[in-house]
Write an enzyme that holds these catalytic residues in place. Sequence first.
Site, mmCIF file in Angstrom:
data_model
loop_
_atom_site.group_PDB
_atom_site.id
_atom_site.type_symbol
_atom_site.label_atom_id
_atom_site.label_comp_id
_atom_site.label_asym_id
_atom_site.label_seq_id
_atom_site.Cartn_x
_atom_site.Cartn_y
_atom_site.Cartn_z
ATOM 1 N N GLN A 221 0.827 -1.205 0.000
ATOM 2 C CA GLN A 221 0.000 0.000 0.000
ATOM 3 C C GLN A 221 0.866 1.261 0.000
ATOM 4 O O GLN A 221 0.333 2.361 -0.073
ATOM 5 C CB GLN A 221 -0.899 0.012 1.247
ATOM 6 C CG GLN A 221 -1.902 -1.121 1.288
ATOM 7 C CD GLN A 221 -2.718 -1.154 2.560
ATOM 8 O OE1 GLN A 221 -2.850 -2.191 3.181
ATOM 9 N NE2 GLN A 221 -3.299 -0.032 2.972
ATOM 10 N N ARG A 368 -8.307 -0.502 8.260
ATOM 11 C CA ARG A 368 -9.331 0.412 7.769
ATOM 12 C C ARG A 368 -9.626 1.471 8.829
ATOM 13 O O ARG A 368 -10.774 1.672 9.252
ATOM 14 C CB ARG A 368 -10.586 -0.358 7.397
ATOM 15 C CG ARG A 368 -11.297 0.302 6.225
ATOM 16 C CD ARG A 368 -12.312 -0.556 5.578
ATOM 17 N NE ARG A 368 -12.919 0.191 4.482
ATOM 18 C CZ ARG A 368 -13.786 -0.288 3.632
ATOM 19 N NH1 ARG A 368 -14.158 -1.536 3.726
ATOM 20 N NH2 ARG A 368 -14.280 0.447 2.681
ATOM 21 N N CYS A 369 -8.583 2.125 9.257
ATOM 22 C CA CYS A 369 -8.718 3.012 10.401
ATOM 23 C C CYS A 369 -7.514 3.917 10.451
ATOM 24 O O CYS A 369 -6.438 3.545 10.007
ATOM 25 C CB CYS A 369 -8.827 2.134 11.639
ATOM 26 S SG CYS A 369 -7.775 2.505 13.002
ATOM 27 N N GLU A 738 -12.624 4.619 5.564
ATOM 28 C CA GLU A 738 -12.664 3.824 6.784
ATOM 29 C C GLU A 738 -13.773 4.220 7.745
ATOM 30 O O GLU A 738 -13.965 3.547 8.763
ATOM 31 C CB GLU A 738 -11.319 3.957 7.484
ATOM 32 C CG GLU A 738 -11.079 5.368 7.986
ATOM 33 C CD GLU A 738 -9.625 5.685 8.295
ATOM 34 O OE1 GLU A 738 -8.756 5.086 7.645
ATOM 35 O OE2 GLU A 738 -9.381 6.510 9.167
#
Length: 784
Positions: A221, A368-369, A738
């Site tokens: 990523q 996702r945060c 997110e």
Amino acid sequence: MASDTEQIRGLGHSVRRVEDDRFIRGKGTYVDDVKLPGMLHMAILRSPYAHAKINGIDASRAQALDGVVAVVTGELMAQHNLAWMPTPSYDTQAVLATDKVRFQGQEVAAVIAEDPYVAKDALELIDVDYEPLEPIVTPQRALEPDAPVIRTDKEGKTDNHIYDWETGDREATDRAFAEADKVVSLDTFYPRCHPSPLETCGCVADVNPATGQATIWMTSQAPHAIRTVFALVAGLPEEKIRIISPDIGGGFGNKVPVYPGYVVATAASLLLGRPVKWIEERTENLISTGFARDFHMHGELALKADGTMTGLRVSLLADEGAFHADAQPSKFKVGLFGIVSGSYDLPAAHVAATGAYTNKAPGGVAYRCSFRVTEASYLIERLVQNAAYELGIDPAELRKKNFVPKDRFPYESATGFVYDSGDYQAAMDLALEKIGYAELRKEQEEARAQGKLYGIGLASFTEVVGAGPHHQYDILGLAMNDGAELRIHPTGKAILKISVQTQGQGHETTFAQIVAEEIGIQPEDIKVMHGDTDNTPYGLGTYASRSTPVSGAATAMVTRRVREKAMKIAAHLLEVSEEDVEFHAGTFSVRGAPDRTKTIQDVALAAYTNFPDGMEPGLEAVYYYDPPNLTFPFGTYAVAVEVDPDTGVWEVRRMVAVDDCGVRINPMIVEGQIHGGLTEGYGIAAMELITFDEDGNCIGANFTDYLLPTAVETPRFELGETVTPSPHHPIGAKGVGESATVGSPAAYVNAVIDALRPLGVTNIDMPLTSAKVWQAIQDAKALA
Ligand code: CDP
């Protein structure tokens, strides 16, 4: 004018995702699709023990197997100074174990073979002499004085303590508690869960022995940051490393860290002079790659009798696993957990955090945060609901009473975050209206009268995304900034190169829409490139919903930079001064003479054929964006559930999600992001769990034990939106990827707890499996 904008399809248009064409046709290129001539395959031997001394490794039988080219051990890596690597949290992590294994699934050796099956078979022929040690499976045990020391590799280390960290004003908070009419507390555990992307991690490393050029296809990523880290760790020249992250099948934070597999495959390619592929199996992914959460939290809320919140005190214990490898801004030991006061105007707050080593996989990734904001949001939203019960105030009313009012933005929280904008009341009003809150409460009363367990849960979360301004936000010293490069070709088509890396979020569509909005070229005429360090500008990558806030801003700014030049060329073509040129939706016109026009396509051609004397030809620019602040998306989620008192099974009857992510670039994609996040939030609340037995064996190592929600279990979602633009973002957008994973777990849990409230249940830790809910019902009945 509106029709021009309609045609261009910039911001606010649900343009269909251009990337889906290749995905739906099976024409994507994932790392495992990369096949190079002479390529070898790598498999990793992993520790069966959570904690054991290694007395010796005998690889001779594996080495002798037909098709095996090499067996790599920690000893060999150590000879090249690569047995250990740095982590993003300034710790070290074993690449291949030398002295001890410290978690089940740790990398011990690797086999490089002509084919992947031989590599895997050979693993069974490696003889490792382990001497089991006491495994430590909880951070509480880890901090006991007699606990065995896990990190014996660290000179002088005599315990398993990693850090103490605090934020906020302890004294002011103590005062608030001393003066409080009511103190409400909650002990809760946000358990270890896993991002579990559908595509596991992997790489193909190709180090050319003749040129020294290393090309590494990698499920990353953050390709640029990884390249810099590789250069620093391996001592390779940075320009000789090219990281290519092709199509990625989901990341969710799992693909941010550097994993030992990447390092060993690259070292093996360097040593053997042949490309080496490593593709992780599902179990390897679940047991050894970056986990999420694992926070034991104690929260206390101080209130006045009328429900006014006056203070928040939190202490937490983080289970970091065997190596402290959280990927988060260097200055924040527990990420952005400090946003724990959430949407509420809390005059005083204090957070004290401790981190401990245990015999578990490292990682602490921002699943996702935005770096632990999920844990923070969960804690405050659960606390607020319990406070409402204790004060006898409706949970919606209590929130409303304490929301930061919309005229107080920019608002500085008690822990120092400056929220850019918000209108919490509007989002909540819409959510309550959509779910029919007042009616539902009446229905609940009726249902309760019939002995049914019916619950309504709310969560009014505030998010913090877009790390970030360079003074505060860095990873290993690298400022968390991002770039964009735009080139408009003579035919008026364009290529945009961005530093962030899509893993399914639709950047190829939305980033083209930002350019379209700013310069009037339609999205289908703009190719978006990413994920190749040799061909895209530098940046720290995609996680923590930072793509839109940072690289999206860079994209708007670079397009404006190109447009400035285009204005000059248009003036030249229109034979007027630049001040007399107006621009709208791809057309340059003469002020006061709207018929005299040139299109962006005319201007693009002129940039290469007919530009003013003295002007540099071409139409392109690059822009690096250092955001002035983070962005603060928010929303209210409302859930209605019914719990079966006999089985503990709970079903979501309604789920309404109102999100505010500022200006929406592509509403369809935003909704898709929210649907995905709500599903993941449901999975975490209801079923996903990585846990360990007393020997440190990982339970949840496959999709039979680690349960993900399928379409059958996933609730139906009803979405709503409010729009509060970010005042400092060039297009007013905030991140959204997110939000739903951050905000929804508390809403689901609050609903179940609300259902069980007549029984006196005040907390069940996630995941709320039917067995746990049933047990809570039985325990409550036994007490009654
Ligand atoms: O960093 P990541 O891409 O995961 O998160 P994001 O910036 O929140 O964006 C997720 C997707 O939603 C991207 O395709 C964005 O361009 C899109 N988005 C949007 O259309 N409008 C917004 N206000 C925010 C995101």
